[in-house]
Design a protein around this motif. Structure first.
Motif, mmCIF file in Angstrom:
data_model
loop_
_atom_site.group_PDB
_atom_site.id
_atom_site.type_symbol
_atom_site.label_atom_id
_atom_site.label_comp_id
_atom_site.label_asym_id
_atom_site.label_seq_id
_atom_site.Cartn_x
_atom_site.Cartn_y
_atom_site.Cartn_z
ATOM 1 N N SER A 52 0.722 -1.119 -0.238
ATOM 2 C CA SER A 52 -0.393 0.089 0.310
ATOM 3 C C SER A 52 1.002 0.997 -0.252
ATOM 4 C CB SER A 52 -1.135 0.264 1.245
ATOM 5 O OG SER A 52 -2.155 -1.196 1.243
ATOM 6 N N LEU A 53 2.134 1.154 1.060
ATOM 7 C CA LEU A 53 2.572 2.477 0.915
ATOM 8 C C LEU A 53 3.269 2.505 -0.401
ATOM 9 C CD1 LEU A 53 4.697 1.991 4.245
ATOM 10 C CD2 LEU A 53 2.769 3.744 3.932
ATOM 11 N N ALA A 54 3.840 1.360 -1.469
ATOM 12 C CA ALA A 54 4.800 2.044 -2.856
ATOM 13 C C ALA A 54 3.855 2.110 -3.788
ATOM 14 C CB ALA A 54 5.010 -0.203 -2.718
ATOM 15 N N ALA A 55 2.362 1.935 -3.524
ATOM 16 C CA ALA A 55 0.896 1.960 -4.360
ATOM 17 C C ALA A 55 1.761 4.375 -4.303
ATOM 18 C CB ALA A 55 -0.177 1.502 -3.779
ATOM 19 N N TYR A 56 1.159 3.941 -2.738
ATOM 20 C CA TYR A 56 0.637 5.106 -2.812
ATOM 21 C C TYR A 56 1.758 6.509 -3.420
ATOM 22 C CZ TYR A 56 1.182 9.275 0.677
ATOM 23 O OH TYR A 56 0.640 11.311 0.789
ATOM 24 N N ALA A 83 -5.414 -9.607 -1.221
ATOM 25 C CA ALA A 83 -5.879 -7.986 -1.518
ATOM 26 C C ALA A 83 -5.043 -7.336 -2.243
ATOM 27 C CB ALA A 83 -6.578 -7.720 -0.555
ATOM 28 N N PRO A 84 -5.428 -6.582 -3.021
ATOM 29 C CA PRO A 84 -4.624 -5.586 -3.669
ATOM 30 C C PRO A 84 -4.555 -4.320 -2.906
ATOM 31 C CG PRO A 84 -6.683 -5.736 -4.726
ATOM 32 C CD PRO A 84 -6.796 -6.398 -3.833
ATOM 33 N N ALA A 85 -3.514 -3.631 -2.917
ATOM 34 C CA ALA A 85 -3.915 -2.232 -2.642
ATOM 35 C C ALA A 85 -4.801 -1.555 -3.231
ATOM 36 C CB ALA A 85 -2.295 -1.982 -2.761
ATOM 37 N N GLU A 86 -4.941 -0.045 -2.558
ATOM 38 C CA GLU A 86 -6.317 0.758 -3.050
ATOM 39 C C GLU A 86 -5.748 2.150 -2.633
ATOM 40 O OE1 GLU A 86 -10.949 1.299 -2.828
ATOM 41 O OE2 GLU A 86 -10.139 -0.415 -2.676
ATOM 42 N N VAL A 87 -5.969 3.061 -3.964
ATOM 43 C CA VAL A 87 -5.182 3.849 -4.477
ATOM 44 C C VAL A 87 -6.170 4.971 -4.119
ATOM 45 C CG1 VAL A 87 -4.028 6.392 -4.739
ATOM 46 C CG2 VAL A 87 -2.467 3.771 -4.589
ATOM 47 N N SER A 98 -5.104 1.810 -12.317
ATOM 48 C CA SER A 98 -5.437 -0.173 -11.889
ATOM 49 C C SER A 98 -4.602 -1.079 -12.598
ATOM 50 C CB SER A 98 -6.666 -0.533 -12.092
ATOM 51 O OG SER A 98 -7.105 0.245 -10.953
ATOM 52 N N ARG A 99 -3.779 -1.795 -12.160
ATOM 53 C CA ARG A 99 -3.331 -3.140 -12.673
ATOM 54 C C ARG A 99 -3.243 -4.084 -11.370
ATOM 55 N NH1 ARG A 99 2.061 -0.442 -13.615
ATOM 56 N NH2 ARG A 99 3.367 -3.062 -13.462
ATOM 57 N N ALA A 100 -2.202 -5.759 -12.332
ATOM 58 C CA ALA A 100 -2.152 -6.802 -10.515
ATOM 59 C C ALA A 100 -1.409 -5.802 -9.197
ATOM 60 C CB ALA A 100 -0.671 -7.461 -11.008
ATOM 61 N N GLY A 101 -2.077 -6.361 -8.248
ATOM 62 C CA GLY A 101 -2.000 -5.943 -6.982
ATOM 63 C C GLY A 101 -2.254 -4.354 -6.503
#
Length: 306
Positions: A52-56, A83-87, A98-101
């Protein structure tokens, strides 16, 4: 030069420009590449918090973590392991898709729906619960709202929250979720066990019911039918993680029995593979103990004898 997220999760180009690491080192075994130009030191497999931090950091300066990612950072883990991260946000960088993960939602958030935690912007508890309730399948929605509401807010507040956002997708699902929610639930697994019982046609048990033993100490039952003195509990692997844990669990069970309680215990395997058996066993235990009916029958017998 400050690099956001360094050294836990960071943008590679920013770290190289700041002289904190070289491009060659980033490509080596010492770092995970979690997302394009987004890295973390190698170690344990990245969990939802790290992803999640990476997605952020990957999504750009307008990013806000939402959904399961927000719940994770709030300390209310309720997501399946995969569960995938969510932004979330309206001002994400153009390449954030949106992409894998990773799920990317370009929703508009109100300022009062965003909080900052350790320098990371996330949706607040109510907005997080609202989004999960409207976007997840029913069982997962109830599990998530239970976890987020526990000790924090009255789930009824979500009704007002939903009514004031009629244009968003899934608002009706939030309203349908609320009657099943119980903010006293102690864990996601306990919520799932409660739902097995109620959906199986049994009365709704009391979550986290206190029992006072003969030493005037309180023991908390996951789920309880107080009138029948019947407890129903999730039996997790941590109960037997160490010999001392196993002994403590045995002592606790003995104290509950001494206080006049019967306790049925079920594992995750039972819940996954035999929910019908759980319902049948609990129903049978309830039918064998009806204190009020038994008292009435005894009273009728005395009257007839007279």
């Amino acid at each position: 030069m400050t690099v956001p997220g360094w050294p836990e999760v960071f943008r590679g180009t920013a770290a190289v420009a700041a002289g904190l690491v070289t491009a060659d080192r980033l490509r080596g075994p010492g770092f995970y590449r979690l997302l394009p130009d987004t890295y973390a030191p190698a170690g344990e497999p990245p969990d939802l918090r790290l992803r999640s931090l990476a997605a952020y950091h990957w999504a750009g300066p307008g990013a806000v973590l939402g959904g399961y990612s927000s719940a994770e950072l709030l300390g209310r883990s309720c997501a399946p392991w995969h569960a995938p991260a969510e932004v979330v946000g309206a001002g994400l960088r153009s390449g954030a898709r949106s992409r894998a993960g990773v799920i990317v939602r370009r929703d508009t958030l109100r300022p009062d729906e965003i909080v900052e935690l350790d320098g990371v912007r996330i949706t607040g508890r109510l907005r997080t619960a609202f989004d999960l309730a409207r976007l997840l399948p029913p069982t997962e929605a109830i599990v998530a709202v239970d976890a987020l509401a526990r000790g924090q807010f009255d789930p009824a507040l979500l009704l007002d929250f939903a009514v004031r956002r009629p244009g968003l997708r899934g608002v009706r699902r939030v309203i349908d979720t609320l009657p099943w929610v119980d903010a006293r639930s102690g864990s996601p697994t306990e919520t799932r066990l409660r739902l097995i019982l109620v959906r199986g046609g049994l009365p709704r048990p009391v979550a986290q019911h206190p029992v006072v033993d003969d030493r005037r100490r309180i023991l908390w039952l996951d789920l309880a039918y107080p009138e029948q003195r019947l407890g129903v509990e999730y039996d997790g692997g941590d109960h037997f993680a160490t010999p001392e844990a196993a002994r403590a669990d045995a002592r606790r069970h003995t104290r509950l029995v001494a206080a006049g309680w019967r306790v049925l215990r079920y594992t995750s395997d039972d819940m996954r593979n035999a929910p019908g058996r759980i319902v049948a066993e609990v129903r049978g235990a309830l039918e064998r103990s009806h204190p009020r009916r038994d008292a009435a029958e005894r009273a009728a017998t005395i009257i007839e004898a007279r």
